[in-house]
Design a protein around this motif. Structure first.
Motif, PDB file in Angstrom:
ATOM      1  N   SER A 114       0.868  -1.172   0.000  1.00 54.12           N
ATOM      2  CA  SER A 114       0.000   0.000   0.000  1.00 54.12           C
ATOM      3  C   SER A 114       0.911   1.230   0.000  1.00 54.12           C
ATOM      4  O   SER A 114       1.112   1.870   1.019  1.00 54.12           O
ATOM      5  CB  SER A 114      -0.915  -0.006   1.237  1.00 54.12           C
ATOM      6  OG  SER A 114      -1.757   1.120   1.229  1.00 54.12           O
ATOM      7  N   ALA A 173      -4.834  -9.034  -5.647  1.00 52.91           N
ATOM      8  CA  ALA A 173      -4.382  -8.087  -4.630  1.00 52.91           C
ATOM      9  C   ALA A 173      -3.448  -8.794  -3.656  1.00 52.91           C
ATOM     10  O   ALA A 173      -3.792  -9.837  -3.113  1.00 52.91           O
ATOM     11  CB  ALA A 173      -5.587  -7.518  -3.885  1.00 52.91           C
ATOM     12  N   SER A 176      -2.692  -5.070   1.139  1.00 51.86           N
ATOM     13  CA  SER A 176      -3.135  -4.019   0.210  1.00 51.86           C
ATOM     14  C   SER A 176      -4.622  -3.713   0.366  1.00 51.86           C
ATOM     15  O   SER A 176      -5.262  -3.278  -0.591  1.00 51.86           O
ATOM     16  CB  SER A 176      -2.843  -4.443  -1.228  1.00 51.86           C
ATOM     17  OG  SER A 176      -3.588  -5.603  -1.565  1.00 51.86           O
ATOM     18  N   PHE A 186      -8.207  -2.234  -6.639  1.00 48.12           N
ATOM     19  CA  PHE A 186      -7.753  -2.883  -7.865  1.00 48.12           C
ATOM     20  C   PHE A 186      -8.956  -2.991  -8.787  1.00 48.12           C
ATOM     21  O   PHE A 186     -10.032  -3.405  -8.353  1.00 48.12           O
ATOM     22  CB  PHE A 186      -7.183  -4.273  -7.572  1.00 48.12           C
ATOM     23  CG  PHE A 186      -5.954  -4.220  -6.715  1.00 48.12           C
ATOM     24  CD1 PHE A 186      -4.699  -4.068  -7.287  1.00 48.12           C
ATOM     25  CD2 PHE A 186      -6.053  -4.294  -5.337  1.00 48.12           C
ATOM     26  CE1 PHE A 186      -3.563  -4.014  -6.494  1.00 48.12           C
ATOM     27  CE2 PHE A 186      -4.925  -4.229  -4.536  1.00 48.12           C
ATOM     28  CZ  PHE A 186      -3.678  -4.093  -5.119  1.00 48.12           C
TER      29      PHE A 186
END
Length: 190
Positions: free
Chosen positions: A80, A96, A100, A105
Motif C-alpha cells: 500500500s 491483490a 493491500s 484494484f
C-alpha cells in the motif's frame, strides 16, 4: 471539476523507465528535490516519506492512479505505497497482495473510472505511471508535470506507449531548471 495530472520522471529521450523497467538513473537527490518535493508534496510513498521526515499533507493530490507494473515496483515491501491517498491500480489478471486492503484494484475502463473520479469532490488526481495507462488516458490528462532528468535511456518504457493516438496541444505554464540538471516542465491542456 477535479484535474488529472500526469506527474512523472522522464529521461531526455522520453522514457519513464529503461528497457528492463529500471529507473535508478533518475536523480532522487540534488537541489531539485526540495523545490519539486514541496510543490508536489505527498508524492513520496507514505513509508518512505515518514522515514525521511517529509510532509505528506497539504499537497495538490488526494488520489493516485497506477498501472500494475508501476504499482508492483514496491512489492512485496510496499503493498500500500500511498496510504495517505486513495489508491487505484488498473490491472487485468493480478490478485491483490497481502497488506493491500486500502488499495482499489480494478479491471474497469480507465477512462470511465477517471471521469467518475473527476466528477467527485476533492483535490487533484495524480497519474504516476505507467506509459501504457497514460496512453489510454491521454485525452483525460489535464496537466503534465515532467521531471526531465539529464540521462538518455535509448530504449524502455515511453512517456506514452504506442503512437496511434491523435495529436493534442499542451501549453507550458512553467519550466524550472536546477543545477542538478533536472528540469521541471509543467503544461496544461491547451
Amino acid at each position: 471539476m477535479r484535474k488529472l495530472t500526469y506527474y512523472v520522471a522522464v529521461s531526455i529521450d522520453g522514457f519513464i523507465a529503461g528497457p528492463g523497467g529500471e529507473f535508478d538513473r533518475f536523480l532522487f537527490e540534488g537541489d531539485h528535490a526540495a523545490g519539486i518535493g514541496e510543490k508536489y508534496r505527498g508524492t513520496a510513498p507514505t513509508e518512505l516519506a515518514e522515514r525521511a521526515g517529509l510532509p505528506i499533507e497539504g499537497g495538490p493530490f488526494d488520489t493516485v492512479l497506477m498501472g500494475w507494473n508501476t504499482y508492483a515496483v514496491g512489492l512485496p515491501e510496499l503493498p500500500s505505497p500511498y496510504r495517505h491517498f486513495r489508491q487505484v491500480v488498473f490491472t487485468r489478471g493480478h490478485e491483490a497482495p497481502t497488506g493491500s486492503d486500502d488499495v482499489e484494484f480494478t479491471d474497469r475502463d480507465p477512462v470511465e473510472v477517471v471521469r467518475e473520479l473527476k466528477a467527485e469532490d476533492g483535490k487533484g488526481i495524480w497519474l504516476c505511471g505507467g506509459g501504457a495507462l497514460a496512453a489510454v488516458l491521454r485525452d483525460e490528462i489535464d496537466r503534465l508535470a515532467l521531471k526531465r532528468n539529464p540521462v538518455l535511456f535509448g530504449d524502455g518504457i515511453p512517456l506514452f506507449e504506442g503512437r496511434d493516438y491523435a495529436p493534442a496541444d499542451f501549453r507550458p505554464t512553467g519550466i524550472t531548471s536546477y543545477e542538478s540538471g533536472v528540469v521541471l516542465e509543467e503544461y496544461v491542456r491547451g
